[in-house]
Design an enzyme around this catalytic site. Structure first.
Site, PDB file in Angstrom:
ATOM      1  N   VAL A   1      46.966  46.804  41.918  1.00  0.00           N
ATOM      2  CA  VAL A   1      47.018  47.119  43.213  1.00  0.00           C
ATOM      3  C   VAL A   1      48.296  48.055  43.844  1.00  0.00           C
ATOM      4  O   VAL A   1      48.430  48.136  44.903  1.00  0.00           O
ATOM      5  CB  VAL A   1      47.087  45.634  43.737  1.00  0.00           C
ATOM      6  CG1 VAL A   1      46.047  44.849  43.575  1.00  0.00           C
ATOM      7  CG2 VAL A   1      48.568  45.047  43.444  1.00  0.00           C
TER       8      VAL A   1
ATOM      9  N   HIS B   1      40.731  45.745  42.660  1.00  0.00           N
ATOM     10  CA  HIS B   1      41.390  44.409  43.257  1.00  0.00           C
ATOM     11  C   HIS B   1      41.967  44.881  44.361  1.00  0.00           C
ATOM     12  O   HIS B   1      43.199  43.852  44.905  1.00  0.00           O
ATOM     13  CB  HIS B   1      42.379  43.609  42.179  1.00  0.00           C
ATOM     14  CG  HIS B   1      41.587  43.363  40.931  1.00  0.00           C
ATOM     15  ND1 HIS B   1      42.208  42.980  39.862  1.00  0.00           N
ATOM     16  CD2 HIS B   1      40.331  42.968  41.091  1.00  0.00           C
ATOM     17  CE1 HIS B   1      41.037  42.230  39.020  1.00  0.00           C
ATOM     18  NE2 HIS B   1      40.137  42.291  39.674  1.00  0.00           N
TER      19      HIS B   1
ATOM     20  N   GLY C   1      45.791  48.579  28.869  1.00  0.00           N
ATOM     21  CA  GLY C   1      46.958  47.900  29.356  1.00  0.00           C
ATOM     22  C   GLY C   1      46.424  46.703  30.186  1.00  0.00           C
ATOM     23  O   GLY C   1      47.011  46.387  31.412  1.00  0.00           O
TER      24      GLY C   1
ATOM     25  N   SER D   1      44.735  42.791  29.792  1.00  0.00           N
ATOM     26  CA  SER D   1      44.450  41.612  29.117  1.00  0.00           C
ATOM     27  C   SER D   1      42.847  40.964  28.791  1.00  0.00           C
ATOM     28  O   SER D   1      42.409  40.463  28.118  1.00  0.00           O
ATOM     29  CB  SER D   1      45.048  40.239  29.465  1.00  0.00           C
ATOM     30  OG  SER D   1      44.889  40.002  30.793  1.00  0.00           O
TER      31      SER D   1
HETATM   32  C1  BJW Z   1      50.686  46.848  27.564  1.00  0.00           C
HETATM   33  C2  BJW Z   1      51.956  47.362  28.009  1.00  0.00           C
HETATM   34  C3  BJW Z   1      52.315  48.691  27.899  1.00  0.00           C
HETATM   35  C4  BJW Z   1      52.050  45.143  28.427  1.00  0.00           C
HETATM   36  N1  BJW Z   1      51.023  49.566  27.439  1.00  0.00           N
HETATM   37  N2  BJW Z   1      49.728  47.502  27.418  1.00  0.00           N
HETATM   38  C5  BJW Z   1      33.180  34.549  34.574  1.00  0.00           C
HETATM   39  C6  BJW Z   1      33.666  33.759  33.618  1.00  0.00           C
HETATM   40  C7  BJW Z   1      34.875  32.851  33.966  1.00  0.00           C
HETATM   41  C8  BJW Z   1      35.500  33.108  35.337  1.00  0.00           C
HETATM   42  C9  BJW Z   1      34.971  33.926  36.527  1.00  0.00           C
HETATM   43  C10 BJW Z   1      33.736  34.712  35.875  1.00  0.00           C
HETATM   44  N3  BJW Z   1      33.557  35.499  36.882  1.00  0.00           N
HETATM   45  C11 BJW Z   1      34.469  35.381  37.997  1.00  0.00           C
HETATM   46  C12 BJW Z   1      35.232  34.459  37.449  1.00  0.00           C
HETATM   47  C13 BJW Z   1      36.420  33.848  38.224  1.00  0.00           C
HETATM   48  C14 BJW Z   1      37.589  34.886  38.484  1.00  0.00           C
HETATM   49  C15 BJW Z   1      38.161  34.951  36.731  1.00  0.00           C
HETATM   50  O1  BJW Z   1      37.858  35.970  36.195  1.00  0.00           O
HETATM   51  N4  BJW Z   1      38.887  34.046  36.410  1.00  0.00           N
HETATM   52  C16 BJW Z   1      39.528  34.252  35.037  1.00  0.00           C
HETATM   53  C17 BJW Z   1      40.781  33.805  35.091  1.00  0.00           C
HETATM   54  C18 BJW Z   1      38.573  33.546  34.155  1.00  0.00           C
HETATM   55  N5  BJW Z   1      37.201  35.950  38.854  1.00  0.00           N
HETATM   56  C19 BJW Z   1      37.228  36.192  40.249  1.00  0.00           C
HETATM   57  O2  BJW Z   1      37.359  35.195  40.990  1.00  0.00           O
HETATM   58  C20 BJW Z   1      36.959  37.574  40.659  1.00  0.00           C
HETATM   59  N6  BJW Z   1      36.023  37.309  41.944  1.00  0.00           N
HETATM   60  C21 BJW Z   1      34.674  37.177  41.469  1.00  0.00           C
HETATM   61  O3  BJW Z   1      34.349  36.972  40.535  1.00  0.00           O
HETATM   62  O4  BJW Z   1      33.805  37.072  42.506  1.00  0.00           O
HETATM   63  C22 BJW Z   1      32.489  36.735  42.563  1.00  0.00           C
HETATM   64  C23 BJW Z   1      32.651  35.252  42.597  1.00  0.00           C
HETATM   65  C24 BJW Z   1      33.104  34.427  43.671  1.00  0.00           C
HETATM   66  C25 BJW Z   1      33.175  33.292  43.926  1.00  0.00           C
HETATM   67  C26 BJW Z   1      32.657  32.575  43.044  1.00  0.00           C
HETATM   68  C27 BJW Z   1      31.841  33.048  41.828  1.00  0.00           C
HETATM   69  C28 BJW Z   1      31.978  34.407  41.757  1.00  0.00           C
HETATM   70  C29 BJW Z   1      38.167  38.185  41.528  1.00  0.00           C
HETATM   71  C30 BJW Z   1      39.281  38.419  40.529  1.00  0.00           C
HETATM   72  C31 BJW Z   1      40.382  39.045  41.279  1.00  0.00           C
HETATM   73  C32 BJW Z   1      41.601  39.133  40.431  1.00  0.00           C
HETATM   74  N7  BJW Z   1      42.807  39.381  41.128  1.00  0.00           N
HETATM   75  C33 BJW Z   1      44.341  39.440  40.629  1.00  0.00           C
HETATM   76  C34 BJW Z   1      45.277  39.404  41.748  1.00  0.00           C
HETATM   77  C35 BJW Z   1      45.165  40.584  42.640  1.00  0.00           C
HETATM   78  C36 BJW Z   1      46.367  40.854  43.535  1.00  0.00           C
HETATM   79  C37 BJW Z   1      47.710  40.684  42.842  1.00  0.00           C
HETATM   80  O5  BJW Z   1      48.123  41.577  42.107  1.00  0.00           O
HETATM   81  O6  BJW Z   1      48.458  39.833  43.042  1.00  0.00           O
HETATM   82  O7  BJW Z   1      44.157  40.746  39.847  1.00  0.00           O
HETATM   83  S1  BJW Z   1      44.332  38.334  39.328  1.00  0.00           S
HETATM   84  C38 BJW Z   1      45.411  39.356  38.164  1.00  0.00           C
HETATM   85  O8  BJW Z   1      44.529  39.700  37.082  1.00  0.00           O
HETATM   86  C39 BJW Z   1      45.502  40.727  38.893  1.00  0.00           C
HETATM   87  C40 BJW Z   1      44.878  41.756  37.848  1.00  0.00           C
HETATM   88  O9  BJW Z   1      44.354  43.132  38.465  1.00  0.00           O
HETATM   89  C41 BJW Z   1      44.125  41.043  36.880  1.00  0.00           C
HETATM   90  C42 BJW Z   1      44.054  41.690  35.415  1.00  0.00           C
HETATM   91  O10 BJW Z   1      45.226  41.476  34.997  1.00  0.00           O
HETATM   92  P1  BJW Z   1      45.852  42.565  34.030  1.00  0.00           P
HETATM   93  O11 BJW Z   1      45.834  43.721  34.650  1.00  0.00           O
HETATM   94  O12 BJW Z   1      44.813  42.692  32.719  1.00  0.00           O
HETATM   95  O13 BJW Z   1      47.269  42.036  33.753  1.00  0.00           O
HETATM   96  P2  BJW Z   1      47.677  41.172  32.658  1.00  0.00           P
HETATM   97  O14 BJW Z   1      49.004  40.664  33.023  1.00  0.00           O
HETATM   98  O15 BJW Z   1      46.944  39.889  32.354  1.00  0.00           O
HETATM   99  O16 BJW Z   1      47.591  42.008  31.163  1.00  0.00           O
HETATM  100  C43 BJW Z   1      48.669  42.846  30.917  1.00  0.00           C
HETATM  101  C44 BJW Z   1      48.271  43.574  29.850  1.00  0.00           C
HETATM  102  O17 BJW Z   1      49.004  44.588  29.435  1.00  0.00           O
HETATM  103  C45 BJW Z   1      48.477  42.746  28.431  1.00  0.00           C
HETATM  104  O18 BJW Z   1      47.355  42.601  27.601  1.00  0.00           O
HETATM  105  C46 BJW Z   1      49.510  43.376  27.718  1.00  0.00           C
HETATM  106  O19 BJW Z   1      49.653  43.099  26.397  1.00  0.00           O
HETATM  107  C47 BJW Z   1      49.629  44.712  28.026  1.00  0.00           C
HETATM  108  N8  BJW Z   1      50.815  45.354  28.044  1.00  0.00           N
HETATM  109  N9  BJW Z   1      52.813  46.335  28.441  1.00  0.00           N
HETATM  110  C48 BJW Z   1      49.971  48.906  27.148  1.00  0.00           C
HETATM  111  N10 BJW Z   1      53.516  49.441  28.270  1.00  0.00           N
END
Ligand code: BJW
Ligand code: ZN
Length: 250
Positions: free
Chosen positions: A101, A117, A184, A186
Site C-alpha cells: 500500500v 490492497h 518478497g 509470504s
Molecule cells: C523479503 C525481504 C527482502 C523480507 N527481499 N523478500 C482463503 C483461505 C483462507 C482465508 C481466506 C481465503 N480467502 C480469503 C481469506 C481471508 C483473508 C485471508 O487471506 N486471510 C489469511 C490470513 C488466511 N483475506 C481477505 O480477507 C481478503 N479479502 C477477501 O478475500 O475478500 C473476499 C471475502 C470477503 C469476506 C468473506 C470471504 C471472502 C483481503 C485481504 C486484505 C489484506 N490486507 C493487508 C492489510 C493492508 C493494509 C495494511 O498494509 O495495513 O494487506 S494484510 C497484509 O498482508 C497486507 C499485505 O499486503 C498482505 C500480504 O503480506 P506480505 O506482503 O506477504 O508481507 P509479509 O510480512 O507477510 O511477508 C513479507 C515477506 O517478505 C516474507 O516472506 C519475508 O521473508 C520476505 N522478505 N525482506 C525479499 N529484502
C-alpha cells in the site's frame, strides 16, 4: 549467482506477471507487514489493526498506526528492486501486481501497478466511502464533512473486497503470462497468494524471490531465488538484458 536457466526464461518471456509483497520495500526501510507489529505495536495482532472491526473498536489506535506508517513511507525512497521492476516494464510486457500500500512502485516509475490492497496515502469515509484528499495529518480521527462518519485509510482490510477490477486484471495476467515472478511476499493472504500458483498450475514458470523459502510452495514449475530483492532483481534483469545494465541500479 543467478542460474542460467532462470536468466534464459526471463529473456525469452513475452509477458511477465510480477506479484510483490512487503519484502520488496524492506530495503527502503519499511518493515514488512508481519514485522511491523514490533516496538510500539508489538502487543497487537494484525486482525486487531487491519480490520473494520478493529477500527470500529479503537479508531484512534488504528488511525495513528496508519498515520505513523504514512509518515515513514513519505520519508523513504524506492530501492533498487522497485527501480529494476520499473526498468523491466521497458524491456518486456510486464503486469506489475502489488499487495503493498506504500505506492513505491509508482514512485519508482512503474506506470500502472495493480494495487490489490489499496494505497495508504489515500483516505476515505468509513461510512459513505467518499474520498478525502489530502489525508489530514492529525492525531484525532477526522470526520467526514458530508455524513459525519469516521475517516479511514483507503486500504483493504481482512474480510473486505479488493478494489473493483483489480483482482480480475491480476488473474487475467496470471493466466496470460509466460513467466510469473513472486517477490518478497509470504504468500499467506488470499486471494493474492493464489496468483502465482494459478500460473504455476498451467505449467508457467514461477520464480519466487524471497530472503527465505520457508512456507513457500514447491512444485515442478516453481524455482526459488533466495536473497534480498533489491540485489536479486537488478542482477536477474541485468543478466537477461546486459545492454540494459547501465540503466539498472546496483
Ligand atoms: C523479503 C525481504 C527482502 C523480507 N527481499 N523478500 C482463503 C483461505 C483462507 C482465508 C481466506 C481465503 N480467502 C480469503 C481469506 C481471508 C483473508 C485471508 O487471506 N486471510 C489469511 C490470513 C488466511 N483475506 C481477505 O480477507 C481478503 N479479502 C477477501 O478475500 O475478500 C473476499 C471475502 C470477503 C469476506 C468473506 C470471504 C471472502 C483481503 C485481504 C486484505 C489484506 N490486507 C493487508 C492489510 C493492508 C493494509 C495494511 O498494509 O495495513 O494487506 S494484510 C497484509 O498482508 C497486507 C499485505 O499486503 C498482505 C500480504 O503480506 P506480505 O506482503 O506477504 O508481507 P509479509 O510480512 O507477510 O511477508 C513479507 C515477506 O517478505 C516474507 O516472506 C519475508 O521473508 C520476505 N522478505 N525482506 C525479499 N529484502
Ligand atoms: Zn461520509
Amino acid at each position: 549467482m543467478i542460474p542460467t536457466q532462470l536468466i534464459d526464461i526471463l529473456r525469452e518471456a513475452s509477458h511477465v506477471a510480477v506479484l510483490t509483497g512487503a519484502g520488496v520495500s524492506a530495503e527502503s526501510g519499511i518493515p514488512t507487514f508481519r514485522d511491523a507489529l514490533t516496538g510500539l505495536w508489538a502487543n497487537y495482532r494484525p486482525e486487531e489493526l487491519a480490520t473494520e472491526a478493529g477500527f470500529r473498536r479503537d479508531p484512534e489506535l488504528v488511525w495513528n498506526w496508519y498515520r505513523m506508517r504514512r509518515q515513514a513511507i513519505a520519508a523513504t525512497e524506492p530501492n533498487a528492486g522497485h527501480l529494476a521492476l520499473a526498468r523491466l516494464g521497458g524491456l518486456v510486457t510486464t503486469t506489475l501486481i502489488t499487495q503493498n500500500v506504500d505506492g513505491l512502485h509508482a514512485r519508482a516509475g512503474s506506470p500502472d501497478p495493480i494495487e490489490l490492497h489499496g494505497n495508504i496515502t489515500r483516505v476515505k469515509c468509513a461510512d459513505c466511502g467518499i474520498p478525502v484528499d489530502p489525508a489530514p495529518d492529525q492525531e484525532r480521527v477526522p470526520r467526514c464533512s458530508g455524513c459525519g462518519g469516521l475517516i479511514r485509510p483507503d486500504v483493504v482490510w481482512f474480510g473486505e473486497l479488493l478494489p473493483a477490477g483489480a483482482l480480475e486484471r491480476a488473474r487475467a495476467a496470471a493466466l496470460d503470462c509466460d513467466l510469473f515472478l513472486s517477490v518478497g511476499t509470504s504468500n499467506l493472504v488470499e486471494p493474492a497468494a493464489s496468483l502465482p500458483w494459478m500460473a504455476g498450475r498451467r505449467g508457467t514458470p514461477v520464480i519466487v524471490i524471497n530472503t527465505s523459502d520457508e512456507g513457500q510452495r514447491t512444485g515442478p514449475s516453481i524455482r526459488h531465488l533466495i536473497g534480498p530483492s533489491a540485489t536479486l532483481l537488478p542482477a536477474l534483469i541485468g543478466a537477461a538484458w546486459p545492454a540494459a545494465r547501465g540503466g539498472l541500479p546496483g
